[in-house]
Design a protein around this motif. Structure first.
Motif, PDB file in Angstrom:
ATOM      1  N   LEU C   9     -16.414  75.667  -8.245  1.00 19.89           N
ATOM      2  CA  LEU C   9     -16.362  75.415  -9.684  1.00 19.89           C
ATOM      3  C   LEU C   9     -15.639  74.104  -9.966  1.00 19.89           C
ATOM      4  CD1 LEU C   9     -15.612  78.933 -11.191  1.00 19.89           C
ATOM      5  CD2 LEU C   9     -17.623  77.513 -11.592  1.00 19.89           C
ATOM      6  N   LEU C  10     -14.595  73.829  -9.198  1.00 21.50           N
ATOM      7  CA  LEU C  10     -13.836  72.604  -9.420  1.00 21.50           C
ATOM      8  C   LEU C  10     -14.684  71.382  -9.068  1.00 21.50           C
ATOM      9  CD1 LEU C  10     -11.068  71.140  -9.869  1.00 21.50           C
ATOM     10  CD2 LEU C  10     -11.030  71.044  -7.381  1.00 21.50           C
ATOM     11  N   THR C  11     -15.276  71.407  -7.871  1.00 22.07           N
ATOM     12  CA  THR C  11     -16.143  70.288  -7.493  1.00 22.07           C
ATOM     13  C   THR C  11     -17.276  70.175  -8.494  1.00 22.07           C
ATOM     14  OG1 THR C  11     -15.776  71.175  -5.292  1.00 22.07           O
ATOM     15  CG2 THR C  11     -17.184  69.246  -5.463  1.00 22.07           C
ATOM     16  N   GLY C  12     -17.812  71.333  -8.874  1.00 23.03           N
ATOM     17  CA  GLY C  12     -18.917  71.359  -9.818  1.00 23.03           C
ATOM     18  C   GLY C  12     -18.557  70.705 -11.145  1.00 23.03           C
ATOM     19  N   ALA C  13     -17.314  70.883 -11.582  1.00 26.02           N
ATOM     20  CA  ALA C  13     -16.895  70.291 -12.856  1.00 26.02           C
ATOM     21  C   ALA C  13     -16.993  68.773 -12.783  1.00 26.02           C
ATOM     22  CB  ALA C  13     -15.468  70.727 -13.187  1.00 26.02           C
ATOM     23  N   ILE C  14     -16.592  68.217 -11.637  1.00 20.53           N
ATOM     24  CA  ILE C  14     -16.663  66.756 -11.497  1.00 20.53           C
ATOM     25  C   ILE C  14     -18.119  66.302 -11.384  1.00 20.53           C
ATOM     26  CG2 ILE C  14     -16.030  64.829 -10.004  1.00 20.53           C
ATOM     27  CD1 ILE C  14     -13.428  66.353  -9.426  1.00 20.53           C
ATOM     28  N   TYR C  15     -18.897  67.049 -10.611  1.00 22.34           N
ATOM     29  CA  TYR C  15     -20.328  66.734 -10.525  1.00 22.34           C
ATOM     30  C   TYR C  15     -20.958  66.759 -11.918  1.00 22.34           C
ATOM     31  CZ  TYR C  15     -20.305  67.532  -5.426  1.00 22.34           C
ATOM     32  OH  TYR C  15     -20.077  67.471  -4.087  1.00 22.34           O
ATOM     33  N   GLN C 151      -6.081  71.201 -10.503  1.00 22.81           N
ATOM     34  CA  GLN C 151      -7.462  71.684 -10.515  1.00 22.81           C
ATOM     35  C   GLN C 151      -7.775  72.405 -11.812  1.00 22.81           C
ATOM     36  OE1 GLN C 151      -7.318  73.927  -6.783  1.00 22.81           O
ATOM     37  NE2 GLN C 151      -8.540  72.319  -5.836  1.00 22.81           N
ATOM     38  N   VAL C 152      -6.811  73.184 -12.286  1.00 26.66           N
ATOM     39  CA  VAL C 152      -7.019  73.895 -13.553  1.00 26.66           C
ATOM     40  C   VAL C 152      -7.207  72.889 -14.689  1.00 26.66           C
ATOM     41  CG1 VAL C 152      -5.981  75.496 -15.191  1.00 26.66           C
ATOM     42  CG2 VAL C 152      -5.667  75.839 -12.733  1.00 26.66           C
ATOM     43  N   PHE C 153      -6.361  71.857 -14.660  1.00 30.89           N
ATOM     44  CA  PHE C 153      -6.462  70.824 -15.694  1.00 30.89           C
ATOM     45  C   PHE C 153      -7.837  70.159 -15.658  1.00 30.89           C
ATOM     46  CE2 PHE C 153      -6.245  66.335 -16.801  1.00 30.89           C
ATOM     47  CZ  PHE C 153      -5.704  66.391 -18.072  1.00 30.89           C
ATOM     48  N   ILE C 154      -8.253  69.786 -14.460  1.00 29.58           N
ATOM     49  CA  ILE C 154      -9.540  69.089 -14.305  1.00 29.58           C
ATOM     50  C   ILE C 154     -10.687  69.958 -14.814  1.00 29.58           C
ATOM     51  CG2 ILE C 154     -11.210  68.311 -12.564  1.00 29.58           C
ATOM     52  CD1 ILE C 154      -8.773  67.309 -10.950  1.00 29.58           C
ATOM     53  N   PHE C 155     -10.622  71.225 -14.431  1.00 27.75           N
ATOM     54  CA  PHE C 155     -11.683  72.131 -14.850  1.00 27.75           C
ATOM     55  C   PHE C 155     -11.729  72.234 -16.377  1.00 27.75           C
ATOM     56  CE2 PHE C 155     -13.451  76.319 -15.778  1.00 27.75           C
ATOM     57  CZ  PHE C 155     -14.629  76.238 -15.067  1.00 27.75           C
ATOM     58  N   SER C 158     -12.994  69.023 -18.056  1.00 25.89           N
ATOM     59  CA  SER C 158     -14.445  68.866 -17.903  1.00 25.89           C
ATOM     60  C   SER C 158     -15.192  69.722 -18.905  1.00 25.89           C
ATOM     61  CB  SER C 158     -14.886  69.263 -16.491  1.00 25.89           C
ATOM     62  OG  SER C 158     -14.206  68.505 -15.546  1.00 25.89           O
ATOM     63  N   ILE C 159     -14.740  70.968 -19.052  1.00 23.73           N
ATOM     64  CA  ILE C 159     -15.423  71.868 -19.979  1.00 23.73           C
ATOM     65  C   ILE C 159     -15.341  71.309 -21.407  1.00 23.73           C
ATOM     66  CG2 ILE C 159     -15.439  74.195 -20.947  1.00 23.73           C
ATOM     67  CD1 ILE C 159     -16.363  74.099 -18.070  1.00 23.73           C
ATOM     68  N   VAL C 160     -14.154  70.829 -21.780  1.00 21.73           N
ATOM     69  CA  VAL C 160     -13.996  70.278 -23.132  1.00 21.73           C
ATOM     70  C   VAL C 160     -14.938  69.092 -23.336  1.00 21.73           C
ATOM     71  CG1 VAL C 160     -12.394  69.024 -24.634  1.00 21.73           C
ATOM     72  CG2 VAL C 160     -11.636  71.083 -23.414  1.00 21.73           C
ATOM     73  N   LEU C 161     -14.995  68.190 -22.346  1.00 20.77           N
ATOM     74  CA  LEU C 161     -15.851  67.008 -22.483  1.00 20.77           C
ATOM     75  C   LEU C 161     -17.322  67.380 -22.567  1.00 20.77           C
ATOM     76  CD1 LEU C 161     -14.114  64.546 -20.023  1.00 20.77           C
ATOM     77  CD2 LEU C 161     -14.344  64.293 -22.494  1.00 20.77           C
ATOM     78  N   VAL C 162     -17.706  68.358 -21.757  1.00 23.67           N
ATOM     79  CA  VAL C 162     -19.107  68.774 -21.759  1.00 23.67           C
ATOM     80  C   VAL C 162     -19.489  69.330 -23.133  1.00 23.67           C
ATOM     81  CG1 VAL C 162     -20.623  70.577 -20.877  1.00 23.67           C
ATOM     82  CG2 VAL C 162     -19.325  69.166 -19.280  1.00 23.67           C
ATOM     83  N   ILE C 163     -18.595  70.151 -23.701  1.00 23.75           N
ATOM     84  CA  ILE C 163     -18.889  70.706 -25.027  1.00 23.75           C
ATOM     85  C   ILE C 163     -18.945  69.576 -26.061  1.00 23.75           C
ATOM     86  CG2 ILE C 163     -17.979  72.190 -26.866  1.00 23.75           C
ATOM     87  CD1 ILE C 163     -16.856  73.994 -24.620  1.00 23.75           C
ATOM     88  N   VAL C 215     -11.747  59.214 -11.988  1.00 24.13           N
ATOM     89  CA  VAL C 215     -10.295  59.426 -11.933  1.00 24.13           C
ATOM     90  C   VAL C 215      -9.999  60.869 -11.510  1.00 24.13           C
ATOM     91  CG1 VAL C 215      -8.183  59.542 -13.299  1.00 24.13           C
ATOM     92  CG2 VAL C 215      -9.762  57.627 -13.602  1.00 24.13           C
ATOM     93  N   LEU C 216     -10.743  61.820 -12.077  1.00 27.39           N
ATOM     94  CA  LEU C 216     -10.508  63.225 -11.736  1.00 27.39           C
ATOM     95  C   LEU C 216     -10.773  63.470 -10.253  1.00 27.39           C
ATOM     96  CD1 LEU C 216     -11.978  65.123 -14.813  1.00 27.39           C
ATOM     97  CD2 LEU C 216      -9.621  64.426 -14.362  1.00 27.39           C
ATOM     98  N   TYR C 217     -11.810  62.817  -9.733  1.00 30.47           N
ATOM     99  CA  TYR C 217     -12.089  62.961  -8.301  1.00 30.47           C
ATOM    100  C   TYR C 217     -10.922  62.380  -7.495  1.00 30.47           C
ATOM    101  CZ  TYR C 217     -14.556  62.909  -3.856  1.00 30.47           C
ATOM    102  OH  TYR C 217     -14.922  63.128  -2.553  1.00 30.47           O
TER     103      TYR C 217
END
Lengths: 243, 329, 300
Positions: C9-15, C151-155, C158-163, C215-217
């Motif tokens: 899920l974490l890698t997926g968020a960056i992808y 990792q929690v922060f990144i996840f 990502s969700i916020v940006l996607v929305i 940067v997240l990566y």
């Protein structure tokens, strides 16, 4: 001041530089007038309209809208110039909702005006309101045509160019669409349309231009041309001598 | 003097092998308009295929079948063709870029297999002690080098002549007609997908052949011979010379590999050791610039396509066909 | 198993963040931009550059390994990445657009990728680096499941940006214009949409998201000049299985690829993990070429 809304003078244009499809074509449309362009297949009717809309490569000649030069105007600025264009097929966004299609057509306007105009379109074409939340891809042929015309009118153009508005429609739908166009002209909007359905289009229009092989061949009042044997000859003539 | 002469032989052998790859790519891109972003993958498949089939027996390895060298090369060619077939079948009917992405994917995957499947590929150490054709007939290594250059030149010439004939045949004309306008070609009753598939697979096979020859040339394979930069170099060679023209492909090969070698020489001799890796980056930027600048300012390359300027815009297929007629006259 | 899922899920968020920009360029600009992943590398390194030039401290926020300095540096990196994207478009892509067949754009992006990647190597050197040397302890949140606060922060980010991107595309005028261009550029122009304006905004949004994803990566893995190159395949795979031009699809595709990758390690040797996106993509293209999450436009 010119009385013509649209004045096309000696236009030569085509898809690729050096390969013009239409040559030296001239025509004009006056305020509130309905003008039809007919001609055999490959006469360059659609090409002419696309060239006026700024989609093609204009090599020579001039297009004026209410006296100002729009020959090489960017297509997206046509709306500001009070000219609207309804292409023949694929003239709506199938993946967007009907409402989004209309909002998109009104993007050039301030938001408040845009809302009013979309409302106007719904009043003019009540069918569209029923489908406003549906994807435009589900509309029938006639409804699509109404959406396309409704969209073109959002910016209150002085002239609308239509490329074969009857293409692919059932005879009943053709009558409906043509009736809408007649009503439109009555409201003061000029129309320049290309039609394959020559007789029907000439019956509702004021004047007609006949194109063949990319050039002007005949023009005049529609009722006179309807009787003119030369028109038939132009259609047949081309069939007899292959390009 | 002998040193320089041998170096020139070495240089020309590499250029000839790369020229074969470039001709394979030219068939795919120049004549058919298919973008292969994983050239190095097909080259590597041919090389590893040859190495595994013809390599010496080794208890730690799956391969090492000790087949004759040329049988190994044919095997390498067939495997490369099969890889081309797999990606082409998946993507040729779809958007054009899908083939580019899938070929890019296959080259990355091949690299992973080469590095990780140690029992097949020897992993990072590679496979060594591979047979070199007719080596037993020579006592003098330098004479053998000259002989091997001639052998590669013969193969390059055969590929060149065969491709020239192919692209001038009715098949080649259909190929170009398809590149210009898929719809028009279809209306002529040709199945564009099938013909593009043939062209792509044939191009992949030619790259596989180059891989087999490379094995015969150096006698071993390892992952560092098949780095992604090679794909970019091959592309630079193709467009510098002018795609759609096999003479151009060969010329571009000489120029780009010459530039690369010369810049590498300058870096290893003039740049202080601490900065060599950064200088290596400059060398790669040189290749990138060659690609971008050629596309912008000389899209037809130095020689350019023999026939009419290809617009690829495709209002109709006729310009290409007319040009073919003109070419005959 | 749950650990692999969480990692996926974490890698997926960056992808997902990277794939949004890629699917927008493929859908709206209509070419597969091989240089997109280099924008991520560029963004990540620009943030590193800002931290280095101003020798900013890491000043960690709470349990995270980074703080306001990196966040500020990221903002500057976003601007620099947008700048690079617009510059490349003006100098290269704009000149090729419409001139020849659109694969020439793919080709050019291929060359641009090599240029940008090696420019980064040239400036920053080829070695792996980190934003900070602070070590972070994983927190055990369930038996057999540990995650790092980063990792929690990144996840979550990502969700916020996607929305946010989704709402932007659905609710704003510019978003509507982008969706229209993605279906038909000519018809959009006839509707009064300026293509050059939409193109500009695609680069702005794609560049900004790429910089953030980069940067997240860098925060969650490490910085190396080749990392973008290695992300390219998963990003393409995510965009394709999501249906080209479909932003929500690309996001789901990104998560899907991330999870498949990290779950695959349970079955196959870790060395082949990077081939998983390719295999998944090839299977999808054979079985369902319009993508798994279709209902999309901008395809063929």
């Amino acid at each position: 001041m010119s009385a013509h809304i649209l004045q096309i003078a000696n236009l030569t244009a085509g898809y690729q530089p050096g390969l013009p499809i239409i040559r030296d074509v001239s025509m004009h449309v006056s305020k509130g007038e309905m003008v039809t362009i007919i001609g055999p297949n490959g006469a360059g009717k659609s090409t002419l309209i696309k060239a006026v809309a700024g989609l093609l490569n204009v090599e020579d000649g001039r297009v004026e809208l209410s006296g100002s030069d729009i020959t090489r105007i960017s297509t997206h600025k046509m709306a500001d110039a009070a000219l609207a264009y309804v292409p023949q097929t694929d003239n709506i966004f199938a993946s967007l909702t009907v409402d989004e299609n209309l909002k998109l057509g009104a993007q050039a306007l301030p938001k408040a005006t845009a809302r009013e105009r979309v409302e106007e379109a719904y009043e003019k074409f009540p069918d569209l309101r029923k489908f406003s939340r549906r994807k435009a891809g589900v509309l029938s042929g006639g409804q699509r045509q109404m959406l396309a015309v409704g969209r073109a009118l959002l910016t209150h153009p002085e002239i609308v160019m239509l490329d074969e508005p009857s293409a692919g429609l059932s005879p009943k739908m053709v009558d409906d669409v043509f009736a809408q166009l007649v009503a439109l002209v009555k409201s003061g909007v000029a129309i320049l349309m290309v039609e394959q359905n020559a007789k029907a289009a000439m019956r509702i229009s004021d004047r007609t231009y006949v194109l063949a092989e990319g050039r002007n061949r005949l023009d005049g009042a529609s009722d006179a041309l309807l009787e003119d044997p030369q028109v038939t000859q132009i259609y047949l003539g081309r069939a007899g001598r292959k390009q | 003097m002998v040193g320089i002469a041998l170096y020139i032989v070495f240089f020309l052998t590499v250029v000839s092998i790369y020229a074969i790859i470039v001709m394979g790519l030219n068939l795919q891109w120049g004549y058919t308009g298919l973008f292969n972003a994983g050239v190095v993958g097909f080259f590597a498949i041919g090389a590893y295929g040859t190495a595994i089939l013809s390599g010496p027996d080794n208890v730690r390895l799956i391969g090492g079948f000790e087949l004759p060298y040329f049988i190994g090369v044919i095997g390498g060619i067939l495997i490369a063709a099969a890889a081309g077939l797999i990606v082409a079948l998946a993507t040729l009917k779809l958007r054009e870029e899908y083939l580019a992405i899938a070929t890019f994917g296959i080259s990355i995957s091949i690299q992973l297999v080469a590095l990780n499947f140690a029992s097949l590929t020897g992993g990072a150490n590679g496979l060594v002690g591979l047979p070199r054709p007719f080596y037993q007939f020579f006592t003098e290594p330098s004479v053998y080098s000259v002989f091997f250059l001639c052998l590669v030149l013969v193969f390059a010439a055969v590929v060149y002549v065969a491709l020239e004939r192919a692209v001038r045949s009715p098949w080649g004309r259909v190929l170009r007609a398809i590149r210009e306008d898929v719809t028009a070609a279809r209306s002529l009753g040709k199945n564009p997908t099938m013909i593009r598939l043939q062209s792509f697979v044939l191009g992949s096979a030619i790259m596989g052949l180059a891989g087999g020859l490379y094995v015969g040339f150096i006698g071993f394979v390892s992952p560092i011979d098949f780095l992604p930069i090679l794909t970019f170099q091959i592309w630079a060679m193709l467009i510098v010379g002018g795609s759609g023209n096999n003479r151009g492909a060969v010329l571009g090969c000489l120029i780009v590999w010459g530039l690369w070698t010369a810049s590498g020489y300058v870096i290893s001799n003039l740049v202080p050791p601490g900065f060599q890796s950064r200088a290596g980056a400059l060398q790669a930027m040189l290749i990138g610039s060659v690609i971008v600048l050629t596309l912008l300012f000389r899209p037809r390359g130095l020689i350019g396509e023999e026939d009419v300027i290809s617009t690829h815009a495709g209002a109709s297929a006729t310009p290409a066909l007319q040009a073919d007629a003109a070419e005959k006259g | 198993m749950p650990q692999a899922l969480a990692d996926g899920l974490l890698t997926g968020a960056i992808y997902a963040l990277g794939a949004i920009g890629l699917t927008l360029t493929m859908g709206i600009l209509r070419f597969a931009n091989f240089a997109h992943a280099e924008m991520m590398t560029w963004g990540a390194y620009m943030a590193l550059g800002v931290l280095t030039v101003f020798s900013l401290p890491s000043a960690p926020l709470g349990p995270l390994t980074f703080g306001w300095p990196l966040i500020g540096a990221t903002v500057i990196a976003i601007l620099l990445t947008i700048g690079l994207a617009l510059l490349i478009d003006k100098l290269i892509f704009a000149r090729l657009r419409g001139r020849v067949n659109h694969l020439t754009l793919v080709f050019a992006s291929f060359g641009v990728a090599l240029l940008v990647r090696n420019l980064i190597s040239l400036i920053f050197g080829g070695e792996a680096t980190y934003y900070t040397n602070t070590l972070q302890m994983a927190i055990r949140i369930a038996p057999g499941l540990r995650v790092m606060p980063d990792q929690v922060f990144i996840f979550c980010l990502s969700i916020v940006l996607v929305i946010a991107i989704h709402l932007f595309l659905q609710k704003t005028r510019l978003g509507l214009a982008m969706r229209a261009v993605s279906e038909s550029p000519t018809l959009a122009e006839i509707n009064g949409i300026s293509l050059s304006r939409v193109v500009k905004w695609v680069w702005i949004i794609g560049g900004a998201l790429a910089a953030i994803a980069g940067v997240l990566y860098g925060v969650s893995v490490q910085l190396r000049p080749e990392f973008g190159f290695q992300l390219l395949l998963p990003l393409f795979a995510a965009a394709i299985i999501g249906g080209v031009g479909n932003v929500v699809g690309a996001v789901l595709g990104g998560f899907f690829i991330g999870i498949v990758e990290s779950m695959s390690v349970l079955v196959i040797p870790a060395g082949y993990k990077l081939a998983m996106p390719f295999i998944v993509m090839l299977l999808v293209l054979y079985v369902r070429p319009t993508g798994l999450f279709s209902g999309t436009s901008g395809g063929k």
